[in-house]
Motif scaffolding. Sequence first.
Motif, PDB file in Angstrom:
ATOM      1  N   ASP A  43      -6.941 -29.326  11.925  1.00 47.76           N
ATOM      2  CA  ASP A  43      -6.621 -27.904  11.758  1.00 47.76           C
ATOM      3  C   ASP A  43      -7.561 -27.021  12.569  1.00 47.76           C
ATOM      4  OD1 ASP A  43      -5.171 -25.713  10.140  1.00 47.76           O
ATOM      5  OD2 ASP A  43      -7.276 -25.275   9.788  1.00 47.76           O
ATOM      6  N   THR A  44      -8.861 -27.355  12.573  1.00 43.43           N
ATOM      7  CA  THR A  44      -9.836 -26.577  13.341  1.00 43.43           C
ATOM      8  C   THR A  44      -9.512 -26.628  14.826  1.00 43.43           C
ATOM      9  OG1 THR A  44     -11.586 -26.969  11.707  1.00 43.43           O
ATOM     10  CG2 THR A  44     -12.275 -26.342  13.937  1.00 43.43           C
ATOM     11  N   ALA A  45      -9.209 -27.828  15.327  1.00 42.27           N
ATOM     12  CA  ALA A  45      -8.872 -27.979  16.745  1.00 42.27           C
ATOM     13  C   ALA A  45      -7.584 -27.230  17.084  1.00 42.27           C
ATOM     14  CB  ALA A  45      -8.735 -29.463  17.098  1.00 42.27           C
ATOM     15  N   LYS A  46      -6.611 -27.290  16.177  1.00 43.89           N
ATOM     16  CA  LYS A  46      -5.336 -26.600  16.395  1.00 43.89           C
ATOM     17  C   LYS A  46      -5.553 -25.093  16.460  1.00 43.89           C
ATOM     18  CE  LYS A  46      -0.731 -26.109  14.348  1.00 43.89           C
ATOM     19  NZ  LYS A  46       0.126 -26.471  13.181  1.00 43.89           N
ATOM     20  N   THR A  47      -6.413 -24.576  15.593  1.00 42.91           N
ATOM     21  CA  THR A  47      -6.710 -23.135  15.584  1.00 42.91           C
ATOM     22  C   THR A  47      -7.398 -22.711  16.872  1.00 42.91           C
ATOM     23  OG1 THR A  47      -6.908 -23.132  13.158  1.00 42.91           O
ATOM     24  CG2 THR A  47      -7.924 -21.298  14.350  1.00 42.91           C
ATOM     25  N   LYS A  48      -8.365 -23.512  17.308  1.00 45.12           N
ATOM     26  CA  LYS A  48      -9.078 -23.192  18.550  1.00 45.12           C
ATOM     27  C   LYS A  48      -8.138 -23.276  19.750  1.00 45.12           C
ATOM     28  CE  LYS A  48     -13.737 -24.521  17.069  1.00 45.12           C
ATOM     29  NZ  LYS A  48     -14.876 -25.439  17.306  1.00 45.12           N
ATOM     30  N   LEU A  49      -7.233 -24.223  19.729  1.00 46.77           N
ATOM     31  CA  LEU A  49      -6.251 -24.355  20.811  1.00 46.77           C
ATOM     32  C   LEU A  49      -5.369 -23.110  20.873  1.00 46.77           C
ATOM     33  CD1 LEU A  49      -4.828 -26.013  23.001  1.00 46.77           C
ATOM     34  CD2 LEU A  49      -3.433 -27.052  21.194  1.00 46.77           C
ATOM     35  N   ALA A  50      -4.906 -22.644  19.713  1.00 44.61           N
ATOM     36  CA  ALA A  50      -4.064 -21.449  19.673  1.00 44.61           C
ATOM     37  C   ALA A  50      -4.818 -20.221  20.173  1.00 44.61           C
ATOM     38  CB  ALA A  50      -3.559 -21.215  18.245  1.00 44.61           C
ATOM     39  N   SER A  51      -6.102 -20.102  19.801  1.00 34.98           N
ATOM     40  CA  SER A  51      -6.914 -18.971  20.253  1.00 34.98           C
ATOM     41  C   SER A  51      -7.116 -19.019  21.764  1.00 34.98           C
ATOM     42  CB  SER A  51      -8.277 -18.983  19.546  1.00 34.98           C
ATOM     43  OG  SER A  51      -8.136 -18.786  18.156  1.00 34.98           O
ATOM     44  N   SER A  52      -7.334 -20.230  22.285  1.00 34.73           N
ATOM     45  CA  SER A  52      -7.528 -20.388  23.721  1.00 34.73           C
ATOM     46  C   SER A  52      -6.262 -20.008  24.480  1.00 34.73           C
ATOM     47  CB  SER A  52      -7.928 -21.835  24.038  1.00 34.73           C
ATOM     48  OG  SER A  52      -8.082 -22.016  25.435  1.00 34.73           O
ATOM     49  N   LYS A  53      -5.100 -20.408  23.959  1.00 30.08           N
ATOM     50  CA  LYS A  53      -3.844 -20.064  24.615  1.00 30.08           C
ATOM     51  C   LYS A  53      -3.607 -18.557  24.591  1.00 30.08           C
ATOM     52  CE  LYS A  53      -1.350 -24.416  24.034  1.00 30.08           C
ATOM     53  NZ  LYS A  53      -0.171 -25.101  23.435  1.00 30.08           N
ATOM     54  N   LYS A  54      -4.024 -17.902  23.503  1.00 31.18           N
ATOM     55  CA  LYS A  54      -3.893 -16.447  23.418  1.00 31.18           C
ATOM     56  C   LYS A  54      -4.779 -15.772  24.454  1.00 31.18           C
ATOM     57  CE  LYS A  54      -4.323 -12.634  20.109  1.00 31.18           C
ATOM     58  NZ  LYS A  54      -4.679 -12.270  18.705  1.00 31.18           N
ATOM     59  N   ARG A  55      -6.026 -16.253  24.572  1.00 29.66           N
ATOM     60  CA  ARG A  55      -6.935 -15.689  25.587  1.00 29.66           C
ATOM     61  C   ARG A  55      -6.406 -15.961  26.990  1.00 29.66           C
ATOM     62  NH1 ARG A  55     -10.793 -18.006  22.083  1.00 29.66           N
ATOM     63  NH2 ARG A  55     -11.092 -19.765  23.490  1.00 29.66           N
ATOM     64  N   GLN A  56      -5.837 -17.146  27.192  1.00 34.03           N
ATOM     65  CA  GLN A  56      -5.282 -17.490  28.500  1.00 34.03           C
ATOM     66  C   GLN A  56      -4.168 -16.516  28.885  1.00 34.03           C
ATOM     67  OE1 GLN A  56      -3.031 -21.131  28.676  1.00 34.03           O
ATOM     68  NE2 GLN A  56      -3.502 -21.471  30.822  1.00 34.03           N
ATOM     69  N   LYS A  57      -3.333 -16.188  27.932  1.00 34.54           N
ATOM     70  CA  LYS A  57      -2.239 -15.249  28.197  1.00 34.54           C
ATOM     71  C   LYS A  57      -2.776 -13.871  28.570  1.00 34.54           C
ATOM     72  CE  LYS A  57       2.029 -13.443  26.166  1.00 34.54           C
ATOM     73  NZ  LYS A  57       2.918 -13.454  24.962  1.00 34.54           N
ATOM     74  N   GLN A  58      -3.811 -13.419  27.840  1.00 39.05           N
ATOM     75  CA  GLN A  58      -4.405 -12.114  28.118  1.00 39.05           C
ATOM     76  C   GLN A  58      -5.070 -12.107  29.491  1.00 39.05           C
ATOM     77  OE1 GLN A  58      -6.978 -11.849  24.705  1.00 39.05           O
ATOM     78  NE2 GLN A  58      -5.422 -10.863  23.423  1.00 39.05           N
ATOM     79  N   LEU A  59      -5.772 -13.194  29.794  1.00 47.11           N
ATOM     80  CA  LEU A  59      -6.440 -13.294  31.096  1.00 47.11           C
ATOM     81  C   LEU A  59      -5.419 -13.367  32.222  1.00 47.11           C
ATOM     82  CD1 LEU A  59      -9.257 -15.808  30.147  1.00 47.11           C
ATOM     83  CD2 LEU A  59      -9.625 -13.488  30.990  1.00 47.11           C
ATOM     84  N   GLY A  60      -4.328 -14.083  31.982  1.00 49.08           N
ATOM     85  CA  GLY A  60      -3.286 -14.180  32.996  1.00 49.08           C
ATOM     86  C   GLY A  60      -2.696 -12.824  33.326  1.00 49.08           C
ATOM     87  N   THR A  61      -2.494 -12.007  32.298  1.00 48.39           N
ATOM     88  CA  THR A  61      -1.970 -10.648  32.504  1.00 48.39           C
ATOM     89  C   THR A  61      -2.971  -9.807  33.289  1.00 48.39           C
ATOM     90  OG1 THR A  61      -0.715 -10.748  30.437  1.00 48.39           O
ATOM     91  CG2 THR A  61      -1.165  -8.563  31.336  1.00 48.39           C
ATOM     92  N   ARG A  62      -4.244  -9.921  32.908  1.00 54.61           N
ATOM     93  CA  ARG A  62      -5.280  -9.144  33.603  1.00 54.61           C
ATOM     94  C   ARG A  62      -5.417  -9.586  35.048  1.00 54.61           C
ATOM     95  NH1 ARG A  62      -7.006  -5.565  35.538  1.00 54.61           N
ATOM     96  NH2 ARG A  62      -9.022  -4.536  35.349  1.00 54.61           N
TER      97      ARG A  62
END
Length: 324
Positions: A43-62
């Motif tokens: 669960d911890t790894a899954k949560t961190k993966l989801a957070s990383s994907k969210k940051r990746q999306k934000q960075l991709g937009t920027r």
Amino acid sequence: MALLVAAVAMILAVPSAALAEPDSEGGSKKLRTALETAAKGYDTAKTKLASSKKRQKQLGTRLKESEAAAKAMTEQVNELANRSYQMGRVSTVSMLLNSSSPDGFMERIQSLDMLAQVDSGMLADYRDEVETAKRAKVALDAEIKEQKKQVDLMARKKKQAELALAEVGGGSAGGFLDPDSPAAKPAPRNSDGSWPKESCTVKDPTSSGCLTPRTLHAYQESRADGFKRYTVCYSSRASGEHPKGRACDLSSNASTFKNAAATGGDKAYGDRLAAYFVKNASELGVMYVIWYRQIWMPSTGWRAYSASGGPAAVHTNHVHVSML
């Protein structure tokens, strides 16, 4: 003789529910510990993966915005460079000396000063956009590495759970799924998507004990969605999740824990209830579900769960749910 009759009367007076009430989650303490460790790590790894994907999306937009802005300014910067090359210092002095009047001289000085400020600001903005794009690209590369790390960790935790279950004959199983299960209201999460740490602090409506807020929420949601049969959550046991207020035993029977495997309507009810907790596992914070000799975990899906004993131990008369 009188004592014998009294003893028999006392035995007969004990409700059947008490005889059949689950006193163990089945399996060994070692198995439960292994499953808990694997489930929490997953669960911890899954949560961190989801957070990383969210940051990746934000960075991709920027990154796209910065690259587009820099590209749009490229033509202007090239024009500025050409103008500077053509004018140079001498040309600028010549422009001032060729002024026909003092007023014209001052006007040209002000114009050149304004042009210099505009040029300086444009170049600064251009450099900023280029640097921002570079930083976003570096951060994106870092997120990709982070995601690989968490995916690998999730795979290891899944393997740990599978190995722990394999020791007790836990091969793949058909499971209990229902796409038409009601959708539960999500339990509160931290801002980063992780689950808050909770202890047994709220009153358990099914016993004289306590529950974690998340366990109480799951119980209340299941009842709100129509699963209202006999349930006991907290109980004082030597191990497991019940004494921590992080588990519930939900009977397939309306009024008791029958000392027999569920059949007919009771079996169908248990099937639907198990499927409900599986469908809403992410929303509620479910660690694992056990029903009818099978166990479900987010990492493994449904697997055989070959505990030994009566209906309570093999979970054929109640659905067990443990919470993160």
